[in-house]
Motif scaffolding. Structure first.
Motif, PDB file in Angstrom:
ATOM      1  N   LEU A 142       0.916  -0.938   0.106  1.00  9.21           N
ATOM      2  CA  LEU A 142       0.187  -0.135   0.444  1.00  9.21           C
ATOM      3  C   LEU A 142       1.144   1.308   0.396  1.00  9.21           C
ATOM      4  CD1 LEU A 142      -3.074  -0.726   2.212  1.00  9.21           C
ATOM      5  CD2 LEU A 142      -3.128  -1.127  -0.058  1.00  9.21           C
ATOM      6  N   VAL A 143       2.156   1.407   0.696  1.00 10.85           N
ATOM      7  CA  VAL A 143       2.916   2.555   0.717  1.00 10.85           C
ATOM      8  C   VAL A 143       3.365   2.658  -0.361  1.00 10.85           C
ATOM      9  CG1 VAL A 143       5.056   3.258   2.036  1.00 10.85           C
ATOM     10  CG2 VAL A 143       3.280   2.220   2.965  1.00 10.85           C
ATOM     11  N   LEU A 144       4.329   1.697  -1.379  1.00 12.59           N
ATOM     12  CA  LEU A 144       4.493   1.929  -2.515  1.00 12.59           C
ATOM     13  C   LEU A 144       3.427   2.407  -3.801  1.00 12.59           C
ATOM     14  CD1 LEU A 144       6.639  -1.550  -2.702  1.00 12.59           C
ATOM     15  CD2 LEU A 144       7.334   0.732  -2.179  1.00 12.59           C
ATOM     16  N   ILE A 145       2.839   1.503  -3.949  1.00 13.40           N
ATOM     17  CA  ILE A 145       1.480   2.333  -4.233  1.00 13.40           C
ATOM     18  C   ILE A 145       1.296   3.975  -4.114  1.00 13.40           C
ATOM     19  CG2 ILE A 145      -1.350   2.303  -4.889  1.00 13.40           C
ATOM     20  CD1 ILE A 145      -1.048  -0.581  -4.407  1.00 13.40           C
ATOM     21  N   ALA A 146       1.043   4.383  -2.784  1.00 13.83           N
ATOM     22  CA  ALA A 146       0.491   5.784  -2.408  1.00 13.83           C
ATOM     23  C   ALA A 146       1.867   6.463  -3.025  1.00 13.83           C
ATOM     24  CB  ALA A 146       0.295   6.008  -1.370  1.00 13.83           C
ATOM     25  N   ILE A 147       3.096   5.723  -2.669  1.00 16.08           N
ATOM     26  CA  ILE A 147       3.880   6.752  -3.150  1.00 16.08           C
ATOM     27  C   ILE A 147       4.043   7.162  -4.638  1.00 16.08           C
ATOM     28  CG2 ILE A 147       6.588   6.499  -3.283  1.00 16.08           C
ATOM     29  CD1 ILE A 147       7.260   5.030  -0.748  1.00 16.08           C
ATOM     30  N   VAL A 148       4.003   6.180  -5.308  1.00 15.03           N
ATOM     31  CA  VAL A 148       3.976   5.975  -7.119  1.00 15.03           C
ATOM     32  C   VAL A 148       2.455   7.360  -7.262  1.00 15.03           C
ATOM     33  CG1 VAL A 148       4.179   5.026  -9.068  1.00 15.03           C
ATOM     34  CG2 VAL A 148       5.454   4.330  -7.210  1.00 15.03           C
ATOM     35  N   THR A 149       1.631   6.289  -6.735  1.00 19.69           N
ATOM     36  CA  THR A 149       0.470   7.632  -7.588  1.00 19.69           C
ATOM     37  C   THR A 149      -0.403   8.458  -7.045  1.00 19.69           C
ATOM     38  OG1 THR A 149      -0.475   5.820  -5.775  1.00 19.69           O
ATOM     39  CG2 THR A 149      -0.584   5.293  -7.757  1.00 19.69           C
ATOM     40  N   ILE A 182       0.936  -0.781 -12.125  1.00 18.94           N
ATOM     41  CA  ILE A 182       1.897  -1.464 -11.601  1.00 18.94           C
ATOM     42  C   ILE A 182       1.450  -1.749 -10.277  1.00 18.94           C
ATOM     43  CG2 ILE A 182       1.907   0.075  -8.915  1.00 18.94           C
ATOM     44  CD1 ILE A 182       1.508   2.712  -9.189  1.00 18.94           C
ATOM     45  N   ILE A 183       0.106  -2.323 -10.530  1.00 17.79           N
ATOM     46  CA  ILE A 183      -0.729  -3.538 -10.262  1.00 17.79           C
ATOM     47  C   ILE A 183      -0.054  -5.207 -10.818  1.00 17.79           C
ATOM     48  CG2 ILE A 183      -2.919  -5.121 -10.483  1.00 17.79           C
ATOM     49  CD1 ILE A 183      -4.266  -2.526  -9.690  1.00 17.79           C
ATOM     50  N   PHE A 184       0.324  -4.737 -12.278  1.00 14.25           N
ATOM     51  CA  PHE A 184       1.038  -6.086 -12.786  1.00 14.25           C
ATOM     52  C   PHE A 184       2.616  -6.132 -11.880  1.00 14.25           C
ATOM     53  CE2 PHE A 184       3.571  -7.237 -15.548  1.00 14.25           C
ATOM     54  CZ  PHE A 184       2.941  -9.055 -16.567  1.00 14.25           C
ATOM     55  N   VAL A 185       3.102  -4.957 -12.195  1.00 16.44           N
ATOM     56  CA  VAL A 185       4.852  -5.182 -11.526  1.00 16.44           C
ATOM     57  C   VAL A 185       4.004  -5.993 -10.038  1.00 16.44           C
ATOM     58  CG1 VAL A 185       6.272  -4.370 -10.338  1.00 16.44           C
ATOM     59  CG2 VAL A 185       5.778  -3.772 -12.612  1.00 16.44           C
ATOM     60  N   LEU A 186       3.167  -5.789  -9.295  1.00 12.76           N
ATOM     61  CA  LEU A 186       3.095  -6.280  -7.808  1.00 12.76           C
ATOM     62  C   LEU A 186       2.425  -7.128  -7.714  1.00 12.76           C
ATOM     63  CD1 LEU A 186       1.323  -2.916  -5.816  1.00 12.76           C
ATOM     64  CD2 LEU A 186       3.706  -3.734  -5.659  1.00 12.76           C
ATOM     65  N   VAL A 187       1.831  -8.128  -8.551  1.00 12.98           N
ATOM     66  CA  VAL A 187       1.554  -9.624  -8.515  1.00 12.98           C
ATOM     67  C   VAL A 187       2.426 -10.221  -8.677  1.00 12.98           C
ATOM     68  CG1 VAL A 187       0.214 -10.689 -10.032  1.00 12.98           C
ATOM     69  CG2 VAL A 187      -0.944  -8.907  -9.311  1.00 12.98           C
ATOM     70  N   GLY A 191       3.825 -12.619  -6.259  1.00  9.28           N
ATOM     71  CA  GLY A 191       4.462 -14.377  -6.519  1.00  9.28           C
ATOM     72  C   GLY A 191       4.917 -14.361  -6.276  1.00  9.28           C
ATOM     73  N   ILE A 192       6.355 -13.347  -6.594  1.00  5.04           N
ATOM     74  CA  ILE A 192       8.269 -13.760  -6.097  1.00  5.04           C
ATOM     75  C   ILE A 192       8.219 -14.605  -4.589  1.00  5.04           C
ATOM     76  CG2 ILE A 192       9.956 -13.812  -6.108  1.00  5.04           C
ATOM     77  CD1 ILE A 192       9.529 -12.253  -9.964  1.00  5.04           C
ATOM     78  N   ILE A 193       7.181 -13.123  -3.738  1.00  9.54           N
ATOM     79  CA  ILE A 193       7.407 -13.487  -2.445  1.00  9.54           C
ATOM     80  C   ILE A 193       6.801 -14.194  -2.215  1.00  9.54           C
ATOM     81  CG2 ILE A 193       7.235 -11.841  -0.753  1.00  9.54           C
ATOM     82  CD1 ILE A 193       7.503  -9.269  -1.974  1.00  9.54           C
ATOM     83  N   GLY A 194       5.554 -14.772  -2.738  1.00 10.62           N
ATOM     84  CA  GLY A 194       4.404 -15.948  -1.743  1.00 10.62           C
ATOM     85  C   GLY A 194       5.057 -16.801  -2.157  1.00 10.62           C
TER      86      GLY A 194
END
Length: 349
Positions: A142-149, A182-187, A191-194
């Motif tokens: 959420l913080v990353l999305i907020a910083i970018v958007t 951003i959503i694509f990158v976060l997915v 997935g990698i972190i998951g």
């Protein structure tokens, strides 16, 4: 894959135990690893003739409905805030239960013995650690999305004072594409972190370390032998697609059969109630509503029951890979222990 399939067959079919399937299905559902369901026992619609008019409702009941409506309208903001808080609390509770069930599932598959309540009590602490880890990851996202958007949102708000124009429309379009990217990158990152986190759960369980330490250990191992896990990810993508296709076909067949069966049952029940309760459409739907709700629950459980083996196979696939990839610690798999007891020294890896 061969070893994972063999372990899945031994766990679920040798011998077949219905209640073991039920417990594993419940665990998978609580984890959230089952299929997503959209639909229910039947779709029903009725026109305005089914809705009772004010003349059809007795005066006393009408007054009660009016009083309830006035109370809701007067306290709408409080109810909304309460509903939001309730949803947040419920989501956090379910997330914690899901985290505990992750450890319960791993231990159940490794030991080939499903002890739901015993394992749940044993892993409350580790489940809480995994819950905090996931909560921290969500906050970081959420913080990353907020910083970018946020800078772009601020720019758009400043442009509204100048009136609509091509620059504003272009900025909005750019912001939409930025959010999609951003959503694509976060997915992908998620997935990698998951994947690392899923590998960390058995590491934490059988090395006696916290989930944070186990995650660090898996990352360190990745730095030493990253080629193997890249191949593992490619294989998992292909495997997930194949499993999803097979499960999807089975789910469609079960859904079609269940839908036709529920429609016949509900249709007959509606005709019988219509004959017994002439002119009381409201009462008919009050009786039918719990029946439809039960059908939806039964439908979801049935789909989860038949699709559960796919989740078990994928989990065994992950555990088998982890045994081969990270041999620093030993996972006490049930089939290895059985062979050890019988004196068979053949390596399973």
């Amino acid at each position: 894959m061969d070893k994972a399939f063999e372990r899945t067959k031994k766990c679920l079919l040798e011998p077949f135990d219905f209640w073991k399937w039920v417990k594993l299905t419940i665990i998978v559902l609580l984890i959230g690893g089952g299929a997503s369901f959209n639909g229910g026992g039947g779709n029903y619609s009725f026109d305005g003739s089914d809705v009772p008019s004010s003349q059809d409702i007795p005066a006393g009941i009408s007054d009660i409905f009016q009083m309830i409506s006035n109370n809701i309208a007067a306290n709408a903001s409080g109810y909304i805030i309460g509903a939001v808080l309730l949803v947040i609390i419920l989501a956090l509770v379910l997330a914690y239960i899901s985290s505990v069930m992750e450890f319960v599932l791993v231990e159940s598959l490794v030991s080939n013995s499903v002890k739901f309540w015993e394992y749940s009590r044993s892993f409350l602490g580790k489940g809480f650690g995994l819950f905090l880890f996931r909560l921290l990851l969500g906050f970081i996202y959420l913080v990353l999305i907020a910083i970018v958007t946020l800078p772009f949102i601020y720019y758009l708000m400043s442009q509204t004072d100048a009136g609509p124009g091509n620059s504003l429309a272009a900025s909005i379009a750019y912001l939409i594409f930025l959010l999609i990217f951003i959503i694509f990158v976060l997915v992908i990152v998620g997935g990698i972190i998951g994947s690392f986190l899923n590998l960390s759960i058995p590491v934490s369980l059988y090395s006696g370390s916290s989930i944070f330490s186990a995650f660090s250990m898996v990352l360190k191992k990745f730095g030493q032998d990253w080629q193997q896990i890249i191949i593992y990810w490619i294989g998992r993508i292909v495997l997930n697609i194949a499993v999803a296709i097979i499960v999807g076909i089975v789910v469609l067949i079960i859904a079609a059969i269940a839908l036709m069966l529920f429609l016949v049952i509900d249709g007959v029940l509606y005709l019988v109630l219509s004959a017994l309760l002439l002119g009381s459409d409201l009462l008919i739907w009050i009786i039918l509503a719990p029946v439809i709700f039960i059908q939806i629950i039964v439908f979801i459980l049935a789909i989860a029951f038949v699709s559960m083996p796919a989740s078990i196979f994928l989990k065994y696939h992950m555990l088998t890979f982890l045994q081969m990839w990270y041999s620093r610690f030993e996972i006490p798999m049930f089939d290895q222990l059985q062979d050890s007891d019988t004196g068979d020294t053949e390596s399973y890896l």
